[in-house]
Design an enzyme around this catalytic site. Sequence first.
Site, PDB file in Angstrom:
ATOM      1  N   HIS A 125      52.727  39.915  43.806  1.00 17.83           N
ATOM      2  CA  HIS A 125      52.219  41.282  43.760  1.00 17.83           C
ATOM      3  C   HIS A 125      52.198  41.990  45.112  1.00 17.83           C
ATOM      4  O   HIS A 125      51.436  42.934  45.303  1.00 17.83           O
ATOM      5  CB  HIS A 125      50.812  41.289  43.155  1.00 17.83           C
ATOM      6  CG  HIS A 125      50.804  41.073  41.679  1.00 17.83           C
ATOM      7  ND1 HIS A 125      49.686  41.236  40.893  1.00 17.83           N
ATOM      8  CD2 HIS A 125      51.792  40.703  40.825  1.00 17.83           C
ATOM      9  CE1 HIS A 125      49.981  40.975  39.630  1.00 17.83           C
ATOM     10  NE2 HIS A 125      51.247  40.645  39.575  1.00 17.83           N
ATOM     11  N   LYS A 169      47.935  44.711  42.616  1.00 20.89           N
ATOM     12  CA  LYS A 169      49.390  44.699  42.480  1.00 20.89           C
ATOM     13  C   LYS A 169      49.972  45.827  43.314  1.00 20.89           C
ATOM     14  O   LYS A 169      49.366  46.893  43.458  1.00 20.89           O
ATOM     15  CB  LYS A 169      49.798  44.852  41.012  1.00 20.89           C
ATOM     16  CG  LYS A 169      51.276  44.559  40.764  1.00 20.89           C
ATOM     17  CD  LYS A 169      51.578  44.418  39.281  1.00 20.89           C
ATOM     18  CE  LYS A 169      53.030  43.981  39.079  1.00 20.89           C
ATOM     19  NZ  LYS A 169      53.358  43.751  37.662  1.00 20.89           N
ATOM     20  N   ASP A 223      58.384  41.226  41.390  1.00 18.77           N
ATOM     21  CA  ASP A 223      57.408  40.421  40.650  1.00 18.77           C
ATOM     22  C   ASP A 223      58.021  39.938  39.340  1.00 18.77           C
ATOM     23  O   ASP A 223      57.676  40.399  38.258  1.00 18.77           O
ATOM     24  CB  ASP A 223      56.160  41.265  40.377  1.00 18.77           C
ATOM     25  CG  ASP A 223      55.101  40.496  39.615  1.00 18.77           C
ATOM     26  OD1 ASP A 223      54.998  39.279  39.823  1.00 18.77           O
ATOM     27  OD2 ASP A 223      54.389  41.121  38.804  1.00 18.77           O
ATOM     28  N   HIS A 266      46.941  33.469  41.638  1.00 17.71           N
ATOM     29  CA  HIS A 266      47.926  33.292  40.592  1.00 17.71           C
ATOM     30  C   HIS A 266      49.223  32.993  41.310  1.00 17.71           C
ATOM     31  O   HIS A 266      49.787  33.852  41.987  1.00 17.71           O
ATOM     32  CB  HIS A 266      48.077  34.549  39.739  1.00 17.71           C
ATOM     33  CG  HIS A 266      47.117  34.619  38.599  1.00 17.71           C
ATOM     34  ND1 HIS A 266      47.110  35.657  37.693  1.00 17.71           N
ATOM     35  CD2 HIS A 266      46.130  33.768  38.204  1.00 17.71           C
ATOM     36  CE1 HIS A 266      46.160  35.438  36.799  1.00 17.71           C
ATOM     37  NE2 HIS A 266      45.551  34.308  37.093  1.00 17.71           N
ATOM     38  N   GLU A 287      42.296  41.644  40.216  1.00 16.35           N
ATOM     39  CA  GLU A 287      43.638  41.306  40.691  1.00 16.35           C
ATOM     40  C   GLU A 287      44.443  42.553  41.041  1.00 16.35           C
ATOM     41  O   GLU A 287      44.583  43.461  40.223  1.00 16.35           O
ATOM     42  CB  GLU A 287      44.373  40.508  39.609  1.00 16.35           C
ATOM     43  CG  GLU A 287      45.797  40.154  39.960  1.00 16.35           C
ATOM     44  CD  GLU A 287      46.504  39.413  38.839  1.00 16.35           C
ATOM     45  OE1 GLU A 287      47.709  39.124  38.974  1.00 16.35           O
ATOM     46  OE2 GLU A 287      45.851  39.122  37.807  1.00 16.35           O
ATOM     47  N   ASP A 340      51.043  31.665  37.189  1.00 19.72           N
ATOM     48  CA  ASP A 340      51.410  32.858  36.412  1.00 19.72           C
ATOM     49  C   ASP A 340      52.919  33.062  36.498  1.00 19.72           C
ATOM     50  O   ASP A 340      53.410  33.747  37.390  1.00 19.72           O
ATOM     51  CB  ASP A 340      50.659  34.087  36.928  1.00 19.72           C
ATOM     52  CG  ASP A 340      50.887  35.315  36.054  1.00 19.72           C
ATOM     53  OD1 ASP A 340      51.578  35.182  35.027  1.00 19.72           O
ATOM     54  OD2 ASP A 340      50.380  36.394  36.403  1.00 19.72           O
ATOM     55  N   ASP A 383      47.908  37.438  43.522  1.00 20.39           N
ATOM     56  CA  ASP A 383      49.098  36.958  42.822  1.00 20.39           C
ATOM     57  C   ASP A 383      50.250  36.970  43.811  1.00 20.39           C
ATOM     58  O   ASP A 383      50.515  37.981  44.462  1.00 20.39           O
ATOM     59  CB  ASP A 383      49.394  37.862  41.627  1.00 20.39           C
ATOM     60  CG  ASP A 383      50.530  37.344  40.767  1.00 20.39           C
ATOM     61  OD1 ASP A 383      51.644  37.178  41.299  1.00 20.39           O
ATOM     62  OD2 ASP A 383      50.325  37.133  39.562  1.00 20.39           O
ATOM     63  N   ASP A 400      58.136  36.694  38.238  1.00 16.22           N
ATOM     64  CA  ASP A 400      57.419  35.571  37.627  1.00 16.22           C
ATOM     65  C   ASP A 400      58.322  34.390  37.288  1.00 16.22           C
ATOM     66  O   ASP A 400      58.295  33.865  36.179  1.00 16.22           O
ATOM     67  CB  ASP A 400      56.661  36.043  36.380  1.00 16.22           C
ATOM     68  CG  ASP A 400      55.531  36.987  36.729  1.00 16.22           C
ATOM     69  OD1 ASP A 400      54.616  36.570  37.434  1.00 16.22           O
ATOM     70  OD2 ASP A 400      55.568  38.161  36.301  1.00 16.22           O
ATOM     71  N   TRP A 406      43.111  42.339  35.333  1.00 18.03           N
ATOM     72  CA  TRP A 406      44.297  42.999  35.887  1.00 18.03           C
ATOM     73  C   TRP A 406      44.678  44.142  34.959  1.00 18.03           C
ATOM     74  O   TRP A 406      44.641  43.995  33.729  1.00 18.03           O
ATOM     75  CB  TRP A 406      45.488  42.039  35.995  1.00 18.03           C
ATOM     76  CG  TRP A 406      46.738  42.776  36.402  1.00 18.03           C
ATOM     77  CD1 TRP A 406      47.073  43.174  37.655  1.00 18.03           C
ATOM     78  CD2 TRP A 406      47.768  43.256  35.532  1.00 18.03           C
ATOM     79  NE1 TRP A 406      48.266  43.864  37.629  1.00 18.03           N
ATOM     80  CE2 TRP A 406      48.714  43.930  36.336  1.00 18.03           C
ATOM     81  CE3 TRP A 406      47.994  43.177  34.154  1.00 18.03           C
ATOM     82  CZ2 TRP A 406      49.865  44.531  35.810  1.00 18.03           C
ATOM     83  CZ3 TRP A 406      49.129  43.775  33.624  1.00 18.03           C
ATOM     84  CH2 TRP A 406      50.046  44.424  34.452  1.00 18.03           C
TER      85      TRP A 406
END
Length: 422
Positions: free
Chosen positions: A261, A227, A293, A285, A225, A325, A258, A295, A184
């Site tokens: 993302h 985004k 994003d 993820h 990955e 993640d 993810d 997390d 990423w």
Amino acid sequence: MTIRENYEIAKKEYEKWGINVDEVLEQLKNVPISIHCWQGDDVAGFEVNKGELSGGIDVTGNYPGKATTPQELRADLEKALSLIPGKHRVNLHAIYAETNGEVVERDQLEPKHFENWVKWAKDQGLGLDFNPTLFSHEKAADGLTLSHPDEQIREFWINHCIASRKIGEYFGKELGTASLTNIWIPDGYKDVPSDRLTPRQRLKESLDKIFEEEINEDYNLDAVESKLFGIGSESYVVGSHEFYLGYALKNNKLCLLDTGHFHPTETVSNKISSMLLYSDKLALHVSRPVRWDSDHVVTLDDELREIGLEIVRNNALDKVMIGLDFFDASINRIAAWTIGTRNMIKSLLYAMLVPNEHLKQLQEDGNFTERLALIEEFKTYPFGSIWDYYCKKMDVPVKETWLEEVKQYEQDVLAKRYSVLA
């Protein structure tokens, strides 16, 4: 009533629908979740010359007692793993190398810098996954790495990714289970670009160089990955979903999704079935975005349950590599790991206890009334009794009793860390 008695009663409810609960639990215990090491130290890592966190990544909060050494981080991971049913994996970033106080640039990292992690993983019976770290570095200060206009900077990051793939291969050989090495990058622009194509051409060329050296997939699997945006790259990200999806399909790499993302109303669960039509494997993820994003720790919300359902009802437990993640420094970090990972496992168990084939047939028959009714009724089936029994069977704390162990660990271990720092 005992946990076993509750389980036997609940099991009968599911057996009415042809669900063999004992077989479900046997299957579930063999599904590994890749638990991310960076929740334990706020994505700080152990570089001698570590820089400030960058790349659009932000960890909020300052809960006392975070890990500041590899030994502390591994001890914290062990504690979390003791509270989570099943046998899992640990996901490392390159910044978690151990160089014995020596400054080692990221393009010079070698397997020897992760020997302690491998020894620990062997002792714990864990697999390891890996990620090159293309952020928090002076050569990523302007937000560009593999797509950088400066050829020397691109070459540095290309070499770092090649080194990372070799480390992943080392993990796979030593541990007997293939490592997922995921790339990423933060590359993008804050404002609307005047040229979207050229940076993507450079990224493609960089990836081609990284993957030139063939590595046995018995030991290492490569993923890329995407985004949508990041802090400092709000208007344009070079490695978009479309870019990486095309690259992965054309070059036989895994596309990693993810859950944070994408657009706020765009769900990863809705992408899984489409991607499995064209890819033998895909990677996840799992995070929890709150409007962006951010997390957050994974909770058992609608999207997480839907992800579990999509994996299970499409017979993809061996095709989808599930990693986590998130990083929350506002709460106890071991509790964050425990909550998030247990919830990911719960989502899979929930999906396994749904009569998926019957629901599929109702849809094919156009019987949407019964389909909706059953989907809703199963939300209040005695899932909790099955989960409690699974935890007991796997010799981990049942219900919220794990929290007492975390509190005791905080008192016995974490408190000593922050008293020393104070």
